[in-house]
Design a protein around this motif. Structure first.
Motif, PDB file in Angstrom:
ATOM      1  N   VAL A 110      -6.130  13.787   0.594  1.00 31.79           N
ATOM      2  CA  VAL A 110      -5.232  13.887   1.752  1.00 31.79           C
ATOM      3  C   VAL A 110      -5.784  13.156   2.967  1.00 31.79           C
ATOM      4  CG1 VAL A 110      -4.165  16.037   1.019  1.00 31.79           C
ATOM      5  CG2 VAL A 110      -6.253  16.114   2.391  1.00 31.79           C
ATOM      6  N   ASP A 111      -7.104  12.964   3.008  1.00 34.23           N
ATOM      7  CA  ASP A 111      -7.718  12.300   4.164  1.00 34.23           C
ATOM      8  C   ASP A 111      -8.149  10.875   3.836  1.00 34.23           C
ATOM      9  OD1 ASP A 111      -9.711  13.039   2.419  1.00 34.23           O
ATOM     10  OD2 ASP A 111     -11.110  13.708   3.974  1.00 34.23           O
ATOM     11  N   GLU A 112      -7.461  10.233   2.886  1.00 33.32           N
ATOM     12  CA  GLU A 112      -7.778   8.852   2.495  1.00 33.32           C
ATOM     13  C   GLU A 112      -6.547   7.964   2.617  1.00 33.32           C
ATOM     14  OE1 GLU A 112     -11.330   8.962  -0.792  1.00 33.32           O
ATOM     15  OE2 GLU A 112      -9.290   9.361  -1.508  1.00 33.32           O
ATOM     16  N   LEU A 113      -6.794   6.675   2.817  1.00 29.71           N
ATOM     17  CA  LEU A 113      -5.732   5.667   2.879  1.00 29.71           C
ATOM     18  C   LEU A 113      -6.103   4.481   2.004  1.00 29.71           C
ATOM     19  CD1 LEU A 113      -5.031   5.506   6.740  1.00 29.71           C
ATOM     20  CD2 LEU A 113      -3.635   6.661   5.022  1.00 29.71           C
ATOM     21  N   ILE A 114      -5.100   3.898   1.364  1.00 33.57           N
ATOM     22  CA  ILE A 114      -5.289   2.601   0.699  1.00 33.57           C
ATOM     23  C   ILE A 114      -5.314   1.531   1.778  1.00 33.57           C
ATOM     24  CG2 ILE A 114      -4.285   0.916  -0.887  1.00 33.57           C
ATOM     25  CD1 ILE A 114      -2.915   3.269  -2.311  1.00 33.57           C
ATOM     26  N   THR A 115      -6.348   0.698   1.783  1.00 34.99           N
ATOM     27  CA  THR A 115      -6.436  -0.351   2.803  1.00 34.99           C
ATOM     28  C   THR A 115      -6.329  -1.757   2.230  1.00 34.99           C
ATOM     29  OG1 THR A 115      -8.853  -0.350   2.696  1.00 34.99           O
ATOM     30  CG2 THR A 115      -7.823   1.091   4.335  1.00 34.99           C
ATOM     31  N   GLU A 116      -6.527  -1.908   0.923  1.00 32.51           N
ATOM     32  CA  GLU A 116      -6.505  -3.258   0.350  1.00 32.51           C
ATOM     33  C   GLU A 116      -6.205  -3.204  -1.135  1.00 32.51           C
ATOM     34  OE1 GLU A 116      -9.399  -6.690   1.436  1.00 32.51           O
ATOM     35  OE2 GLU A 116     -10.221  -5.843  -0.408  1.00 32.51           O
ATOM     36  N   VAL A 117      -5.514  -4.231  -1.602  1.00 35.27           N
ATOM     37  CA  VAL A 117      -5.303  -4.463  -3.035  1.00 35.27           C
ATOM     38  C   VAL A 117      -6.092  -5.702  -3.416  1.00 35.27           C
ATOM     39  CG1 VAL A 117      -3.620  -4.988  -4.835  1.00 35.27           C
ATOM     40  CG2 VAL A 117      -3.005  -3.425  -2.974  1.00 35.27           C
ATOM     41  N   ARG A 118      -6.859  -5.603  -4.507  1.00 28.67           N
ATOM     42  CA  ARG A 118      -7.685  -6.725  -4.956  1.00 28.67           C
ATOM     43  C   ARG A 118      -7.273  -7.122  -6.368  1.00 28.67           C
ATOM     44  NH1 ARG A 118     -13.706  -4.449  -3.263  1.00 28.67           N
ATOM     45  NH2 ARG A 118     -13.412  -4.504  -0.988  1.00 28.67           N
ATOM     46  N   ILE A 119      -7.045  -8.405  -6.544  1.00 33.30           N
ATOM     47  CA  ILE A 119      -6.650  -8.923  -7.855  1.00 33.30           C
ATOM     48  C   ILE A 119      -7.678  -9.961  -8.291  1.00 33.30           C
ATOM     49  CG2 ILE A 119      -4.851 -10.124  -9.160  1.00 33.30           C
ATOM     50  CD1 ILE A 119      -2.862  -9.121  -7.015  1.00 33.30           C
ATOM     51  N   PRO A 120      -8.333  -9.772  -9.434  1.00 34.62           N
ATOM     52  CA  PRO A 120      -9.290 -10.778  -9.893  1.00 34.62           C
ATOM     53  C   PRO A 120      -8.588 -12.094 -10.208  1.00 34.62           C
ATOM     54  CG  PRO A 120      -8.923  -9.105 -11.587  1.00 34.62           C
ATOM     55  CD  PRO A 120      -8.229  -8.628 -10.351  1.00 34.62           C
ATOM     56  N   GLY A 154       0.812  -1.217   0.000  1.00 37.85           N
ATOM     57  CA  GLY A 154       0.000   0.000   0.000  1.00 37.85           C
ATOM     58  C   GLY A 154       0.840   1.260   0.000  1.00 37.85           C
ATOM     59  N   GLY A 155       1.916   1.246   0.787  1.00 40.28           N
ATOM     60  CA  GLY A 155       2.800   2.398   0.833  1.00 40.28           C
ATOM     61  C   GLY A 155       3.465   2.665  -0.506  1.00 40.28           C
ATOM     62  N   SER A 156       3.877   1.598  -1.188  1.00 40.85           N
ATOM     63  CA  SER A 156       4.499   1.750  -2.496  1.00 40.85           C
ATOM     64  C   SER A 156       3.531   2.366  -3.500  1.00 40.85           C
ATOM     65  CB  SER A 156       4.983   0.389  -3.002  1.00 40.85           C
ATOM     66  OG  SER A 156       5.536   0.499  -4.304  1.00 40.85           O
ATOM     67  N   LEU A 157       2.284   1.900  -3.496  1.00 41.39           N
ATOM     68  CA  LEU A 157       1.293   2.437  -4.418  1.00 41.39           C
ATOM     69  C   LEU A 157       0.971   3.898  -4.094  1.00 41.39           C
ATOM     70  CD1 LEU A 157      -1.153  -0.597  -4.718  1.00 41.39           C
ATOM     71  CD2 LEU A 157       0.539   0.162  -6.394  1.00 41.39           C
ATOM     72  N   ALA A 158       0.857   4.222  -2.816  1.00 38.05           N
ATOM     73  CA  ALA A 158       0.530   5.590  -2.416  1.00 38.05           C
ATOM     74  C   ALA A 158       1.678   6.549  -2.726  1.00 38.05           C
ATOM     75  CB  ALA A 158       0.198   5.636  -0.924  1.00 38.05           C
ATOM     76  N   HIS A 159       2.909   6.052  -2.649  1.00 40.23           N
ATOM     77  CA  HIS A 159       4.076   6.887  -2.921  1.00 40.23           C
ATOM     78  C   HIS A 159       4.186   7.200  -4.410  1.00 40.23           C
ATOM     79  CE1 HIS A 159       7.909   8.679  -1.828  1.00 40.23           C
ATOM     80  NE2 HIS A 159       8.500   8.008  -2.797  1.00 40.23           N
ATOM     81  N   ALA A 160       3.828   6.250  -5.263  1.00 44.31           N
ATOM     82  CA  ALA A 160       3.749   6.442  -6.720  1.00 44.31           C
ATOM     83  C   ALA A 160       5.068   6.871  -7.357  1.00 44.31           C
ATOM     84  CB  ALA A 160       2.643   7.440  -7.064  1.00 44.31           C
ATOM     85  N   ASP A 161       6.138   6.238  -6.950  1.00 41.54           N
ATOM     86  CA  ASP A 161       7.399   6.450  -7.648  1.00 41.54           C
ATOM     87  C   ASP A 161       7.261   5.876  -9.060  1.00 41.54           C
ATOM     88  OD1 ASP A 161      10.179   5.983  -8.603  1.00 41.54           O
ATOM     89  OD2 ASP A 161      10.719   6.625  -6.581  1.00 41.54           O
TER      90      ASP A 161
END
Length: 469
Positions: free
Chosen positions: A166-176, A116-123
């Protein structure tokens, strides 16, 4: 002076124990959220970001899980990279993602860094985006009283910019869960550096004919380049036989200026991308890669307790090599500096960017780079340095192997190598196979004595195995 020592500017440190608490703190303080911190901490140390408040969500273990639920593989946002790499459920249902995680930096970074941190950081060079987009993955995003699901493809808006408020968090990754098969290829300059080019290819077949395909190119351009269904109507053998031709056609269709840096100029990056894409397409016919270690359990971290402020300082209490040490420090004080200030000078300050590994210690048995974490994060935890390995007064088998193979050189990097080897042999691959060793231990030896170090790690694996019998 503080900047020269690689310290962030001062900040207030708060720790959240639940998703709701984290969201409330984010809204109240308009703060920066830190998960694993493996990308954020170097930016803090370089003063590229200077938050007044840092909210640590790393210890919210409810966000660490991997499970199959209906037609989805669900992964908690705080699941760390080593678990993404080695989890059996992920490797079975999303091998491309597992492969991507194995190629992230090294053991120390993978122990703390989170999906989640990697996705939110968006390098733009992040390993996960190409793999997850190729798998048509989505993320669950939560705010206070709100919840939404978007595609990973739509999450990324540009370098270090996402669709997150700014007031949101990624909590889950879903893969079909579907019948996609895929290949993940990566090119980088230097062992633990960010990739210069990533290629992920996934295809779905019906009666021997591809009816769905995705080619995703990452790290080469400011945002992932996605080519959908360009392989539809072909058989996998046709793709393999025409790999060079197809790669050329794909590259011709891309009208985006490539990224450039001192390691990989733009024209060279384009050539590498074409060759890597051709390689990935040719690999489609080879089936699964050689098996890598898998496990069912996930890494969890003990409760670090409440953050206790005394004026502008925080109280930190850490068990180091069996001895409790308590001190009042600034919230920005790194674990490295906390240890060295209390006499553990075998823990070395090296690159100060989290690359060299000279500062590696074990926290609850897992190798981490102590220059990349504030000491307060590991309050009430157990830290082991090289002095704590020899429990009976004799050398630990790893120490003995390093001595016998003359793997010491000047000795500056030795502590870090020994500590990461301990984690590697204990938690990743006790047999020290060439493939996992190459993917896991990437510390820097300033004397370039790598041959003897590799010999020492191989010998240590045998010594450790004998002890365990």
């Amino acid at each position: 002076m503080a900047y020269a020592l690689g310290l962030p500017r001062g900040f207030k440190y708060l720790r959240a124990s639940s998703i709701d608490e984290a969201l409330k703190l984010v809204k109240e303080y308009n703060a920066k959220v830190i998960a694993g911190g493996m990308s954020l901490m170097p930016m803090l140390k370089l003063r590229m970001v200077n938050p007044d408040y840092l909210i640590d969500i790393f210890h919210i273990n409810e966000l660490r899980y991997v499970r199959v639920d209906g037609n989805y593989l669900r992964i908690g946002a705080l699941t760390v990279h080593n678990d993404i790499a080695m989890n059996k459920t992920i490797s079975t249902n999303a091998e491309v993602l597992s492969e991507a995680a194995w190629h992230i930096a090294d053991i120390q970074v993978r122990n703390l860094g989170t999906i989640g941190g990697s996705l939110a950081h968006a390098d733009p060079a992040a390993n996960y985006y190409p793999a997850l987009i190729a798998l048509d993955a989505e993320v669950l995003i939560k705010g206070l009283g709100s919840e939404r699901v978007i595609k990973v493809e739509d999450l990324y808006k540009g370098p270090y910019t996402t669709d997150l408020r700014v007031d949101e968090l990624i909590t889950e990754v879903r893969i079909p869960i579907n019948s996609y098969r895929g290949v993940y290829e990566i090119f980088r300059r230097g062992g633990a550096s960010f990739p210069s080019v990533i290629v992920a290819v996934t295809v779905r077949e019906r009666e021997g004919v591809i009816d769905k395909s995705r080619i995703v190119i990452g790290a080469a351009y400011p945002e992932p380049v996605v080519i959908k269904d360009s392989l539809v109507g072909m058989g996998v053998k046709d793709v393999v036989n025409r790999a060079q031709e197809i790669a050329g056609q794909v590259m011709t269709s891309i009208n985006v200026k490539p990224l450039e840096d001192t390691h990989t100029p733009g024209d060279y990056r384009i050539r590498v991308t074409r060759n890597l894409l051709a390689k990935a397409l040719a690999e489609l016919g080879n089936g699964k890669h050689a098996p890598l270690p898998v496990r069912d359990s996930l890494i969890t971290w003990p409760d670090a307790g409440n953050v206790e402020y005394v004026g502008d300082l925080v109280r930190v209490r850490i068990n180091v090599d069996g001895q409790w040490i308590e001190d009042l420090v600034e919230p920005r004080t790194l674990l490295l500096d906390f240890l060295r200030a209390h006499g553990y000078t075998e823990v070395k300050r090296g690159c100060d960017e989290g690359k060299c590994g000279a500062c590696t210690v074990l926290v609850n048995g897992r190798a981490i780079k102590s220059c990349l974490v504030p000491a307060i994060r590991f309050n009430n935890q157990s830290v082991t340095t090289v002095k704590g390995l020899a429990k009976t007064g004799e050398l630990h088998p790893i120490q003995r192997a390093f001595l016998e193979e003359y793997a010491m050189q000047c000795g500056y990097c030795t502590h870090g190598f020994i500590m990461v080897t301990h984690d590697y042999l204990s938690n990743v691959d006790g047999a020290a196979s060439d493939e996992t060793l190459k993917l896991s231990i990437k510390n820097i030896c300033r004397c370039t004595g790598y041959i003897n170090i590799i010999r020492a790690i191989k010998k240590a694996s045998k010594y450790v195995a004998e002890v365990r019998k």
